[in-house]
Design an enzyme around this catalytic site. Structure first.
Site, mmCIF file in Angstrom:
data_model
loop_
_atom_site.group_PDB
_atom_site.id
_atom_site.type_symbol
_atom_site.label_atom_id
_atom_site.label_comp_id
_atom_site.label_asym_id
_atom_site.label_seq_id
_atom_site.Cartn_x
_atom_site.Cartn_y
_atom_site.Cartn_z
ATOM 1 N N HIS A 87 0.908 -1.257 0.109
ATOM 2 C CA HIS A 87 -0.091 0.089 0.156
ATOM 3 C C HIS A 87 0.915 1.245 -0.253
ATOM 4 C CE1 HIS A 87 -2.693 3.179 1.467
ATOM 5 N NE2 HIS A 87 -2.038 3.203 2.701
ATOM 6 N N TYR A 146 -5.801 8.909 1.450
ATOM 7 C CA TYR A 146 -6.186 9.843 2.645
ATOM 8 C C TYR A 146 -4.814 10.659 3.050
ATOM 9 C CZ TYR A 146 -3.182 6.063 4.337
ATOM 10 O OH TYR A 146 -2.018 5.040 4.643
ATOM 11 N N ASP A 178 -28.792 -20.458 16.328
ATOM 12 C CA ASP A 178 -29.845 -21.007 16.497
ATOM 13 C C ASP A 178 -30.036 -22.080 15.503
ATOM 14 O OD1 ASP A 178 -30.177 -19.242 14.180
ATOM 15 O OD2 ASP A 178 -32.285 -19.048 14.575
#
Length: 812
Positions: free
Chosen positions: A224, A255, A541
């Site tokens: 990256h 960013y 469940d």
């Protein structure tokens, strides 16, 4: 000394956090080894830019990030803070991204963290370098900020060392020692270390370490890009490391963070650059550190151009340095936590970024010390969640790279996965293609969402078109299929649901110990029951059908159920558990005319007296032997019909020839979901998870406290008296306002809960949303509002079930 002997492999942010958290809980016979120097060991932590954005569609990941922020804010090293809480700002440069920021605001609000939506002008006030003409708005989370990863490692090492933890730098792990399927120690180039528990926190080296015990870790290190500018004239004189919020420009995969008078720039828009863990250089071989590869300038060109557009002041600066830094990616974007299924005592805490590191440290420490995690719901993170095909090298590489590409993408909840696909096909697949099935994926299975062959059924029906977001991966055919199921009969492919077979002379007692319900009943009985953890939280469940004295079939939710059963098998070999899903298939035949379809095809008695609700029997449907269970998750008369995979096509054709003349149809998962919500049936993993107990979730009827002891019983009896929240049925009158799940629910201006499942109810003519709400707001008739993008949707608490409350259609 207290606790077992523990060796933690890796002293980055995860290993240091785990050592700190586990020693704080009283375990002191702990050793942490790392091949590199301390505290900057050379892994991903050592070069991480440190941006901590807490917003995540996963409640668990957000809560882990929040804990990391809170902990790091409390840490310092000789007065130097481990966290710079400058806030986090995400900006939108397109209308689509602006809408997405509203959705993200909904998530973070639902998970209980303060955030604010900003206008374009307010974005510039927060970050003056932002081009006002380019942005449309933003999302600000004031508690986000910059983690000083290496300082945080050092701070946690110091705390753990004070409690007796040993940290051994420059110790390369060569092997994991084991005897009779249990770990006994760790072999390093400096000698052997005895251990009862080994935890792999090796980050990008994780797959290499895991292979030492034969464990296939679905993790890929990918490069990256991170670049640093030289001085930016507009920032001249800035003496603090960071004063502006960390910044995301997700429309361009970028960013940004302050670094005094310069900026750090991170970029995800380049091609995926995977590397094998075996090919990562050693600490001594690497020029800078093993996790840092040479910066590829060509891959960064678009990022720099876009940066100068969003932040015009950078036109007067230059990119002075950069790296291709290695980080861990997984096939579904979640960490890998838990114990090996094959080697007792070998644990992993892998694919964890700085953002979630302290949270993961706490989670794994609780899991090890207490036997369960009480702070976080870990079902999304358990390393044993994967199906076998999801561990294949081809699959892992393809999906890990896809997750890198999509890391900042706007992803719809129903968006199909990418390659490799298709992988798993039910025996009905060809027939479904002939009917024009629109397929989505479930556990690798191609599963129809609706059938184009049913398009003609839409005409003349009241099927409202939802809003644009909800209308993606939707068709009005979904509504028609749901209505026709209630009117005549429909065939549903249920093959994707996991099926386990439990056999042996100890099978009944084994299941009684794990299940909340009484399952050791007569042959032919079917029981809806729960699996609980030791704290009383719901692990799953399931349905348990007793098909013979010593043979049970369990309808499960996924591989974690198989793992849970396998870990609790008695040592005497009296019980066996195996996954029979791949060799079997299932058709749900449901609707008021289901008996008219089925009875003429068999000599067995399928009248109400011949096979009562929640009973099973063996039969022949035409020439196909089936196990028929009288169950229905759409709230209509009918059966789940199981046979072997080789006979699936024959079963489909036999039923279809009988159903079509009666107006029967084939129907997809879209209709199924609408119908099950009308009936109030819960979905594990969505409506209820490990953090919820049966009484909160509305499934207390599945708990039989008059039976012998079962796992979680003692804790459950304590929790029963203190129910403060409930899974609550809401209805929405506005047909356009079909929410999708994870939206915040408001009482006035106060966020009080969040939506789990939602759909339009085509029988009742209203939208349906299930939500977790405080008990005081669960009285039928109470009005609340759901935050949906930039809207507030009015919803009303309703009695459940919304359809057939007397059960007359199911039991008829």
């Amino acid at each position: 000394m207290a606790g077992p002997r523990v060796v933690i492999i890796g002293a980055g942010v995860v290993g240091a956090a785990l050592a700190d958290e586990i020693s704080a809980r009283g375990w002191s016979e702990v050793t942490v080894v790392d091949q590199g120097p301390l505290p900057a060991t050379g892994g991903s932590s050592s070069h991480a830019p440190g941006l901590v954005f807490q917003t995540n569609p996963s409640k668990t990941m957000t809560e882990m990030a929040r804990y990391t922020v809170e902990k790091f804010c409390s840490l310092d090293v000789d007065g130097k803070p481990c966290f710079l809480q400058v806030g986090g700002l995400e900006v939108a440069t397109t209308p689509e991204r602006l809408a997405e920021l509203h959705r993200r605001h909904g998530w973070i609000t639902a998970w209980g963290i303060e955030s604010r939506l900003l206008t374009a002008d307010e974005c510039v006030e927060q970050h003056p370098l932002v081009n006002r003409d380019k942005v449309l708005g933003g999302l600000l989370v004031p508690t986000d900020g910059l983690a000083k990863a290496v300082l945080a490692v050092e701070a946690q090492i110091r705390r753990a060392t004070e409690r007796g933890v040993r940290f051994l730098a420059r110790h390369e792990v060569l092997d994991i020692l084991k005897t009779d399927g249990e770990v006994t120690g760790v072999r390093t180039d400096q000698g052997d270390l005895e251990a009862d528990i080994v935890v792999c926190c090796a980050g990008i080296w994780g797959p290499k370490i895991a292979r030492m015990v034969g464990m296939n870790l679905p993790l890929t290190p990918l490069a990256h890009q991170l670049a640093w500018t030289g001085p930016v004239p507009a920032l001249a004189g800035q003496t603090q490391e960071a004063v502006r919020p960390i910044l995301r420009h997700q429309d361009a995969d970028l960013y940004y963070r302050d670094r005094f008078d310069g900026l750090g720039i991170g970029y995800y828009g380049h091609r995926p650059m995977p590397i094998s863990a075996d090919d990562i250089l050693s600490v001594d071989e690497a020029d800078e550190m093993p996790s840092v590869l040479k910066f590829t300038e060509d891959d960064f060109a678009d990022a720099w151009t876009e940066t100068q557009s969003l932040l015009p002041a950078t036109k007067e600066a230059k990119v002075e340095e950069g790296i291709n830094g290695l980080f861990s990616f997984t096939t579904d974007g979640y960490p890998l936590l838990g114990e090996s299924p094959d080697v007792k005592g070998f644990w992993v805490a892998e694919a964890v970024w700085v953002t979630h590191s302290a949270g993961v440290g706490r989670a794994v420490a609780e899991w090890l010390v207490d036997g369960y995690c009480s702070s976080f719901d870990l079902h999304e993170c358990d390393v044993n969640r994967f199906e076998p095909h999801q561990l294949s090298p081809e699959y892992v590489l393809a999906r890990d790279c896809q997750n890198f590409v999509e890391v900042y993408d706007i992803l719809h909840p129903l968006q199909p996965s990418g390659d490799p696909r298709p992988i798993r096909l039910s025996p009905f697949h060809t027939r479904q293609q002939e009917q024009g099935a629109f397929f989505l994926e479930a556990g690798g299975w191609e599963r129809p969402q609706w059938y184009e062959a049913n398009a003609g059924l839409v005409e003349g029906r009241s099927i409202p078109t939802p809003n644009d977001w909800a209308a993606r991966y939707w068709s009005p055919i979904v509504g028609a299929e749901a209505q026709v199921t209630r009117e005549t009969v429909a065939m549903y492919d249920m093959t994707a649901l996991k099926r386990l077979e439990v056999t042996g002379p100890g099978a009944a007692a084994f299941l009684e110990r794990l299940c909340t319900g009484k399952v050791a009943k007569s042959v032919g009985s079917v029981t809806y029951t729960l699996l609980l953890d030791h704290d009383g939280g719901i692990r799953s469940d399931v349905t348990v059908a007793r098909l013979a004295r010593d043979r049970f079939q369990v309808g499960a939710n996924g591989n974690l159920d198989l793992d849970w059963f396998s870990r609790h098998l008695p040592a005497d070999g009296t019980v066996q558990v195996r996954d029979i899903t791949a060799g079997t298939c299932c058709i749900g035949l449901w609707g008021p005319l289901a008996r008219e379809v089925l009875q003429p095809l068999t000599d067995e008695d399928f009248t109400n007296d011949g096979l009562k609700y929640f009973r099973a029997k063996q039969a022949h449907i035409g020439s196909v032997p089936v196990t028929a269970m009288r169950l229905s998750y759409v709230g209509e008369l009918g059966w789940e019909l199981y046979t072997t995979a080789d006979l699936g096509g024959k079963l489909w054709d036999t039923l279809w020839r009988a159903a079509e003349p009666l107006g029967g149809i084939v129907a997809g998962r879209g209709a199924f979901n609408s119908l099950r919500l009308e009936k109030g049936y819960r979905s594990f993993g969505t409506d209820m998870t490990y953090e919820h107990d049966p009484y909160e979730a509305g499934v207390g009827f599945a708990v039989k406290l008059d039976k012998d002891d079962f796992i979680g019983r003692a804790a459950l009896e304590r929790r029963k008296a203190d129910v403060r929240r409930k899974l609550t049925c809401l209805t929405i009158d506005d047909p356009l306002s079909v929410v999708m799940g994870k939206e915040p629910v408001y009482d006035g201006d106060r966020a009080v809960g969040y939506v789990t499942s939602a759909a339009h109810g085509y029988t009742i003519g209203k939208g349906i949303a299930y939500a977790w709400l405080p008990v005081e707001l669960t009285t039928p008739g109470t009005t609340v509002h759901i935050g949906y993008f930039d809207q507030r949707v009015e919803a009303t608490v309703a009695e459940e079930p919304l359809f057939d409350p007397t059960m007359s259609r199911l039991r008829g």
